[in-house]
Enzyme design. Sequence first.
Site, PDB file in Angstrom:
ATOM      1  N   ASP A  56      25.451  47.077  47.858  1.00  0.00           N
ATOM      2  CA  ASP A  56      24.594  48.266  47.984  1.00  0.00           C
ATOM      3  C   ASP A  56      24.290  48.828  46.594  1.00  0.00           C
ATOM      4  O   ASP A  56      23.505  49.759  46.467  1.00  0.00           O
ATOM      5  CB  ASP A  56      25.337  49.364  48.758  1.00  0.00           C
ATOM      6  N   ASP A 108      44.816  38.495  43.047  1.00  0.00           N
ATOM      7  CA  ASP A 108      43.605  38.858  42.319  1.00  0.00           C
ATOM      8  C   ASP A 108      42.609  37.705  42.484  1.00  0.00           C
ATOM      9  O   ASP A 108      42.929  36.557  42.141  1.00  0.00           O
ATOM     10  CB  ASP A 108      43.957  39.073  40.838  1.00  0.00           C
ATOM     11  N   GLU A 162      36.996  34.529  51.530  1.00  0.00           N
ATOM     12  CA  GLU A 162      36.391  35.839  51.279  1.00  0.00           C
ATOM     13  C   GLU A 162      37.227  36.552  50.225  1.00  0.00           C
ATOM     14  O   GLU A 162      38.428  36.771  50.424  1.00  0.00           O
ATOM     15  CB  GLU A 162      36.320  36.708  52.543  1.00  0.00           C
ATOM     16  N   LYS A 194      31.518  51.839  35.005  1.00  0.00           N
ATOM     17  CA  LYS A 194      31.643  52.145  33.571  1.00  0.00           C
ATOM     18  C   LYS A 194      31.588  50.862  32.742  1.00  0.00           C
ATOM     19  O   LYS A 194      32.244  49.876  33.109  1.00  0.00           O
ATOM     20  CB  LYS A 194      32.974  52.856  33.305  1.00  0.00           C
ATOM     21  N   GLU A 199      29.734  47.762  54.845  1.00  0.00           N
ATOM     22  CA  GLU A 199      28.321  47.791  55.240  1.00  0.00           C
ATOM     23  C   GLU A 199      28.123  48.867  56.305  1.00  0.00           C
ATOM     24  O   GLU A 199      27.173  49.646  56.245  1.00  0.00           O
ATOM     25  CB  GLU A 199      27.850  46.441  55.800  1.00  0.00           C
ATOM     26  N   THR A 237      30.434  43.975  57.560  1.00  0.00           N
ATOM     27  CA  THR A 237      31.764  44.358  57.068  1.00  0.00           C
ATOM     28  C   THR A 237      31.944  45.867  57.273  1.00  0.00           C
ATOM     29  O   THR A 237      30.992  46.603  57.567  1.00  0.00           O
ATOM     30  CB  THR A 237      31.933  44.052  55.568  1.00  0.00           C
ATOM     31  N   ASP A 274      33.897  45.771  44.363  1.00  0.00           N
ATOM     32  CA  ASP A 274      33.937  47.008  43.573  1.00  0.00           C
ATOM     33  C   ASP A 274      32.945  46.904  42.414  1.00  0.00           C
ATOM     34  O   ASP A 274      32.974  45.929  41.653  1.00  0.00           O
ATOM     35  CB  ASP A 274      35.354  47.241  43.036  1.00  0.00           C
TER      36      ASP A 274
HETATM   37  C1  LIG Z   1      34.562  48.086  48.361  1.00  0.00           C
HETATM   38  S1  LIG Z   1      35.825  47.191  49.158  1.00  0.00           S
HETATM   39  C2  LIG Z   1      34.921  46.085  50.240  1.00  0.00           C
HETATM   40  C3  LIG Z   1      35.781  45.495  51.319  1.00  0.00           C
HETATM   41  C4  LIG Z   1      35.060  44.538  52.271  1.00  0.00           C
HETATM   42  N1  LIG Z   1      34.550  43.369  51.567  1.00  0.00           N
HETATM   43  C5  LIG Z   1      33.942  45.249  52.987  1.00  0.00           C
HETATM   44  O1  LIG Z   1      32.772  44.955  52.703  1.00  0.00           O
HETATM   45  O2  LIG Z   1      34.244  46.078  53.846  1.00  0.00           O
HETATM   46  C6  LIG Z   1      36.360  46.087  47.865  1.00  0.00           C
HETATM   47  C7  LIG Z   1      37.696  45.455  48.172  1.00  0.00           C
HETATM   48  O3  LIG Z   1      37.975  44.461  47.191  1.00  0.00           O
HETATM   49  C8  LIG Z   1      39.333  44.576  46.775  1.00  0.00           C
HETATM   50  N2  LIG Z   1      39.397  44.041  45.410  1.00  0.00           N
HETATM   51  C9  LIG Z   1      38.911  44.606  44.283  1.00  0.00           C
HETATM   52  N3  LIG Z   1      39.100  43.798  43.226  1.00  0.00           N
HETATM   53  C10 LIG Z   1      39.727  42.691  43.698  1.00  0.00           C
HETATM   54  C11 LIG Z   1      40.199  41.499  43.090  1.00  0.00           C
HETATM   55  N4  LIG Z   1      40.051  41.286  41.778  1.00  0.00           N
HETATM   56  N5  LIG Z   1      40.786  40.573  43.875  1.00  0.00           N
HETATM   57  C12 LIG Z   1      40.940  40.779  45.206  1.00  0.00           C
HETATM   58  N6  LIG Z   1      40.525  41.898  45.832  1.00  0.00           N
HETATM   59  C13 LIG Z   1      39.918  42.841  45.098  1.00  0.00           C
HETATM   60  C14 LIG Z   1      39.627  46.054  46.880  1.00  0.00           C
HETATM   61  O4  LIG Z   1      41.023  46.298  46.993  1.00  0.00           O
HETATM   62  C15 LIG Z   1      38.854  46.436  48.150  1.00  0.00           C
HETATM   63  O5  LIG Z   1      39.632  46.252  49.318  1.00  0.00           O
END
Ligand SMILES: C[S@@+](CC[C@H](N)C(=O)[O-])C[C@H]1O[C@@H](n2cnc3c(N)ncnc32)[C@H](O)[C@@H]1O
Length: 226
Positions: A158, A99, A47, A126, A199, A196, A122
């Site tokens: 979403d 990352d 994941e 932009k 969600e 999640t 995320d």
């Molecule tokens: C909007 S949250 C969603 C978290 C989870 N998947 C959920 O649905 O509850 C996005 C997560 O992805 C992480 N994230 C963003 N870019 C990432 C990357 N390039 N590699 C690993 N994690 C990343 C952020 O730190 C954040 O915890």
Amino acid sequence: MSFGLSRRTPQDLQGWGLDREDLPQWENATLDPRLLFADPNRRFELEIGSGKGTFLVQQAAMQTDTNFLGIEWAGEFQRYAADRARRHTLNNVRVLRDDGSEFLTHRCADHTVDVIHLYFTDPWPKKRHHKRRLVQHSTLQHMHRVLKLSGQVHLVTDHAELWEWYELHVEAAANLFDRGPFVTPQSAGDEEVVGTNFERKYRREGRSFNAMTLTRVDNLEKSDAS
Ligand SMILES: C[S@@+](CC[C@H](N)C(=O)[O-])C[C@H]1O[C@@H](n2cnc3c(N)ncnc32)[C@H](O)[C@@H]1O
């Protein structure tokens, strides 16, 4: 933002939480991530952007014959999720601070992963930030490379514009993946898509979701990136 876990050390997390800095052998070579688990012969799912680990922990408790690796960039979330797995003594969960794009591109060995989960990533709305989105032409190629035969990618969002981005990129990668309806995991509750944290939060706000499952094309005549 703090979740009261900033004092957790790698020792406290007892192997459930890993940092890419702790894995020096990954600097110059790809690694088989299944070797991070006590039993590397199990099925293996990844994941990316696992946040607080709600999906990882729930799904791993139900699917004990599968190892789950969460990749999370934010240290506080990574430690939070790893500590949840530790408290539930789930020996089939590990959470790596890394990352996700770099992990796919440079660190993960070929044909090692059964399923990749990308939930509520995320959206980077932009235009100048679009290059930070996890789904890119190049990352789809690497997802194809790291997946085992007939492996799958599950996508849920979403965000309407990110969904359009997914559709365009998936269409352009039709030689690599067949697109189909989303396969709901066991851990999703009634009326949930995946279950999640995000969600649940967005559902309370009345947002709607889009989801798809991609299945790896294994036919070499259709794909030259086996
Ligand atoms: C909007 S949250 C969603 C978290 C989870 N998947 C959920 O649905 O509850 C996005 C997560 O992805 C992480 N994230 C963003 N870019 C990432 C990357 N390039 N590699 C690993 N994690 C990343 C952020 O730190 C954040 O915890």
